[in-house]
Write a protein that holds these residues in place. Structure first.
Motif, mmCIF file in Angstrom:
data_model
loop_
_atom_site.group_PDB
_atom_site.id
_atom_site.type_symbol
_atom_site.label_atom_id
_atom_site.label_comp_id
_atom_site.label_asym_id
_atom_site.label_seq_id
_atom_site.Cartn_x
_atom_site.Cartn_y
_atom_site.Cartn_z
ATOM 1 N N THR A 33 -0.434 1.697 -13.260
ATOM 2 C CA THR A 33 0.767 1.818 -12.436
ATOM 3 C C THR A 33 0.606 1.026 -11.143
ATOM 4 O O THR A 33 1.527 0.299 -10.721
ATOM 5 N N ALA A 34 -0.550 1.132 -10.506
ATOM 6 C CA ALA A 34 -0.789 0.403 -9.256
ATOM 7 C C ALA A 34 -0.717 -1.105 -9.466
ATOM 8 O O ALA A 34 -0.157 -1.836 -8.629
ATOM 9 N N GLN A 35 -1.245 -1.581 -10.573
ATOM 10 C CA GLN A 35 -1.203 -3.014 -10.867
ATOM 11 C C GLN A 35 0.218 -3.489 -11.147
ATOM 12 O O GLN A 35 0.632 -4.568 -10.707
ATOM 13 N N GLU A 85 0.821 -1.205 0.000
ATOM 14 C CA GLU A 85 0.000 0.000 0.000
ATOM 15 C C GLU A 85 0.860 1.261 0.000
ATOM 16 O O GLU A 85 0.545 2.248 -0.685
ATOM 17 N N GLN A 88 2.385 1.646 -3.518
ATOM 18 C CA GLN A 88 1.404 2.147 -4.474
ATOM 19 C C GLN A 88 1.062 3.614 -4.228
ATOM 20 O O GLN A 88 0.852 4.377 -5.168
ATOM 21 N N GLY A 91 3.810 5.632 -5.682
ATOM 22 C CA GLY A 91 3.783 5.584 -7.140
ATOM 23 C C GLY A 91 5.169 5.526 -7.767
ATOM 24 O O GLY A 91 6.143 5.113 -7.139
ATOM 25 N N LEU A 97 2.954 -2.131 -10.010
ATOM 26 C CA LEU A 97 3.665 -2.137 -8.728
ATOM 27 C C LEU A 97 3.295 -3.369 -7.900
ATOM 28 O O LEU A 97 4.142 -3.936 -7.214
ATOM 29 N N GLU A 98 2.041 -3.783 -7.982
ATOM 30 C CA GLU A 98 1.638 -4.989 -7.249
ATOM 31 C C GLU A 98 2.310 -6.241 -7.801
ATOM 32 O O GLU A 98 2.754 -7.104 -7.058
#
Length: 288
Positions: free
Chosen positions: A271-273, A250, A253, A256, A275-276
């Motif tokens: 971008t969040a995906q 978290e 994300q 960023g 990074l996951e």
């Protein structure tokens, strides 16, 4: 390690071999790569096409509902039949048309592709590769040698790249997403570090003047592949450092990525995906 919710959602979209009907207005567009090789754009993974006196050979075939439109686009290039179907890997956006085209043409893929498809719920047995290989396979078709080479676990554990030697065109499948963040299937043998190594190896071995067909994105050259590699190295380094500093997913994300990578965000992988995917892959005890 259990999949993060976002990854589970991605797998639900990417892995199934079936998909809802595609938009009626979707056009299958042919792009000339070099000599007798073309790329077809539509919905899903890019299709490579060898056109010539022996007929047609295709690399991947997108989603099942698109097969008749893909066939019509192929006939615009050459009225001859499809003689061979090559699969770069098992995901449904690359193999959905197998059952349709495999009625008259043998499907060829790495042995892990057949294995993964057999494991997937609802697989149509007519879509399965009937010729499989371990390390590599060479075809002689339309006056040139076509090399199909399995690469180490990266996007999945069954990816291959296809080099049309005479035309000097390389189809990299999902080992290359041109100008956008990639999907790495960690639940199907994918590996962050392996993906990086495969892209680095491709940069070393592919001829400088080759045209490149990415799994997703526009027809490219080694310039775009270098940019892709640079993004992979930079973003992987950011997440590795964050994990070493004890940051949670978290937090990663929320922070960023630097502004220069924001344009790589696209509807399929934000971008969040991305990074996951990096966080989950780099957090594995094996470090893969």
């Amino acid at each position: 390690m259990k999949p993060f919710p976002l990854i589970a959602a991605l797998l639900a979209l990417v892995v199934p071999l079936r998909t809802p009907a595609q938009p009626s207005g979707l056009v299958i567009k042919a792009v000339h790569a070099a000599k007798n090789v073309y790329m077809l754009e539509g919905s899903g993974g890019n299709i490579g096409v060898s056109v010539g006196p022996d007929g047609l050979l295709i690399v991947d075939d997108q989603f099942a509902p698109l097969a008749p439109r893909i066939e019509a686009a192929l006939k615009e290039l050459n009225p001859g039949p499809v003689k061979f179907v090559l699969n770069t890997h098992f995901h449904g956006d690359h193999t959905g048309g197998n059952a349709y085209f495999g009625q008259h043409a043998p499907i060829i893929a790495h042995e892990h592709v057949r294995d993964r498809m057999l494991q997937a719920a609802g697989t149509n047995t007519a879509a399965l590769p009937v010729i499989t290989f371990d390390d590599s396979l060479h075809l002689h078709f339309n006056g040139e040698e076509i090399r199909v080479i399995h690469v180490a676990a990266g996007h999945t554990d069954g990816d291959s790249i296809i080099h049309f030697m005479g035309a000097n065109v390389v189809h990299l499948g999902d080992q290359f997403f041109s100008g956008r963040f990639p999907f790495i299937d960690l639940n199907a043998g994918g590996s962050i570090k392996g993906y990086l190594r495969n892209v680095a190896d491709a940069l070393e071995t592919i001829p400088e003047d080759a045209m490149l067909i990415p799994g997703h994105g526009p027809l490219s050259t080694k310039k775009e592949l270098r940019e892709f590699h640079g993004m992979l190295v930079a973003t992987t380094g950011i997440v590795e450092k964050a994990i070493a500093d004890g940051k949670t997913l978290e937090q990663v994300q929320a922070e960023g990525l630097p502004e220069k990578w924001k344009s790589w965000d696209w509807p399929s992988i934000s971008t969040a995906q991305w990074l996951e995917i990096l966080y989950r892959g780099l957090s594995k005890p094996s470090g893969k």
